[in-house]
Design a protein around this motif. Structure first.
Motif, PDB file in Angstrom:
ATOM      1  N   GLU A   1       0.837  -1.206   0.000  1.00  0.00           N
ATOM      2  CA  GLU A   1       0.000   0.000   0.000  1.00  0.00           C
ATOM      3  C   GLU A   1       0.871   1.256   0.000  1.00  0.00           C
ATOM      4  O   GLU A   1       0.569   2.233  -0.698  1.00  0.00           O
ATOM      5  CB  GLU A   1      -0.929  -0.006   1.211  1.00  0.00           C
TER       6      GLU A   1
ATOM      7  N   TYR B   1       0.669   4.073  -3.057  1.00  0.00           N
ATOM      8  CA  TYR B   1       0.427   5.520  -2.924  1.00  0.00           C
ATOM      9  C   TYR B   1       1.648   6.326  -3.358  1.00  0.00           C
ATOM     10  O   TYR B   1       1.513   7.415  -3.942  1.00  0.00           O
ATOM     11  CB  TYR B   1       0.026   5.853  -1.488  1.00  0.00           C
TER      12      TYR B   1
ATOM     13  N   THR C   1       2.587   1.076  -9.819  1.00  0.00           N
ATOM     14  CA  THR C   1       1.257   1.385  -9.297  1.00  0.00           C
ATOM     15  C   THR C   1       0.251   0.304  -9.665  1.00  0.00           C
ATOM     16  O   THR C   1      -0.530  -0.161  -8.823  1.00  0.00           O
ATOM     17  CB  THR C   1       0.786   2.749  -9.826  1.00  0.00           C
TER      18      THR C   1
ATOM     19  N   TRP D   1      -7.785   3.371   2.557  1.00  0.00           N
ATOM     20  CA  TRP D   1      -7.521   4.812   2.469  1.00  0.00           C
ATOM     21  C   TRP D   1      -6.594   5.207   3.617  1.00  0.00           C
ATOM     22  O   TRP D   1      -6.816   4.818   4.763  1.00  0.00           O
ATOM     23  CB  TRP D   1      -8.825   5.596   2.550  1.00  0.00           C
TER      24      TRP D   1
END
Length: 306
Positions: free
Chosen positions: A34, A38, A201, A217
């Protein structure tokens, strides 16, 4: 040789150490994939914006099939390297991780024998053995060195496992650099880095979807460190490219590695209040020393050829 290029290389290494601090701070908020995902989104946005401004926004224009395949393969090696480095930084002391990752100069030279058909002689082989001695001192494999007094078996296994992950990241990082050299004259640096970031990505997104069922998130705390992680990683690449334009590659690599390893040990003590063990310091010294000697030999050989 001037000092500006070497200063930039040293600052590039310090930026890498700063990005490692950011990754470690994200350990409780995001997984390594993750974090890499990002980072990829932020870096892709920044790099593509730059290419658009400079009139190089057409990503695949003029790229032949063979070059594209190699660029995509480099992208896969890149995401593996970044994700492995993130995992290692989150689970090992920063100084130990930086010293192991800093051995990529030796690994790049070794893999160059097979990929670029470069030759190694007895001194290079001996230097690589010294480097591996440093790796053993840091990783302290239980089957070779046993458990230190008062150590828990699980702690030794944990250290050895992430040390091996660090060496896997060294291999993938070296392949990334070697393939950059292989296609560097056919594809400009900006588009090559952008392709790698896009592949990074996409790969991370697919892995996260299959393993976690979706991307989390980032929390409020994570947003404190994600921009720093992205910024320092981009700044490191920019300063290193500029340094390589001004100085010989061997000198630039040595100063970058020195800046990275030294500042990582300082951050480990100052920020995380975790003083390194003697074996870690000795191991880092062997790795850094072998890198300096190998780079000096390469510089000397290139000077003779010119």
């Amino acid at each position: 040789m001037g000092t500006t290029g070497l200063l930039l290389a040293t600052l590039a290494g310090i930026c890498v150490a700063c990005s490692s601090v950011s990754v470690k701070m994200l350990k409780n908020d995001l997984s390594s994939f993750e974090t890499t995902f990002y980072r990829g989104i932020m870096n892709t946005t920044v790099i593509y914006s730059y290419l658009l401004v400079t009139g190089k926004g057409s990503l695949l224009h003029g790229i032949d099939k063979n070059t594209l395949i190699k660029a995509l393969f480099r992208g896969v090696m890149f995401v593996a390297s970044v994700a492995l480095v993130a995992s290692v930084n989150q689970n090992m002391p920063l100084g130990d991780a930086s010293a192991l990752i800093g051995s990529n100069t030796i690994m790049t030279g070794f893999l160059g024998i097979f990929i670029l058909k470069e030759k190694w002689h007895l001194p290079e082989i001996l230097i690589s053995i010294v480097c591996w001695g440093g790796i053993v001192l840091i990783s302290r494999p239980p089957f070779l060195m046993g458990n230190t007094e008062g150590a828990v078996v699980d702690d030794s296994a944990h250290r050895f496992f992430y040390s091996m992950l660090a060496m896997c990241s060294v291999v993938t990082s070296s392949l990334t650099m070697l393939f950059a050299r292989k296609i560097g004259n056919r594809l400009d640096a900006g588009r090559l880095v952008l392709i790698s970031e896009v592949v990074s990505t996409v790969c991370c997104f697919c892995i996260i979807q299959s393993s976690q069922g979706g991307v989390h998130w980032p929390s409020e705390n994570a947003w404190k460190y994600l921009p720093l992680y992205s910024l320092t990683s981009i700044m490191s690449q920019i300063m290193m490219v500029k340094s390589l334009q001004m100085e010989k590659a061997a000198s630039a690599v040595v100063f970058r590695t020195a800046g990275y390893v030294t500042s990582s040990f300082i951050f480990q003590v100052v920020i995380f209040q975790n003083p390194p063990e003697l074996s870690s310091i000795l191991g880092a010294g062997l790795i850094l020393g072998s890198t300096i000697v190998l780079s000096w030999r390469q510089l000397k050989q290139k000077t003779k050829q010119s």
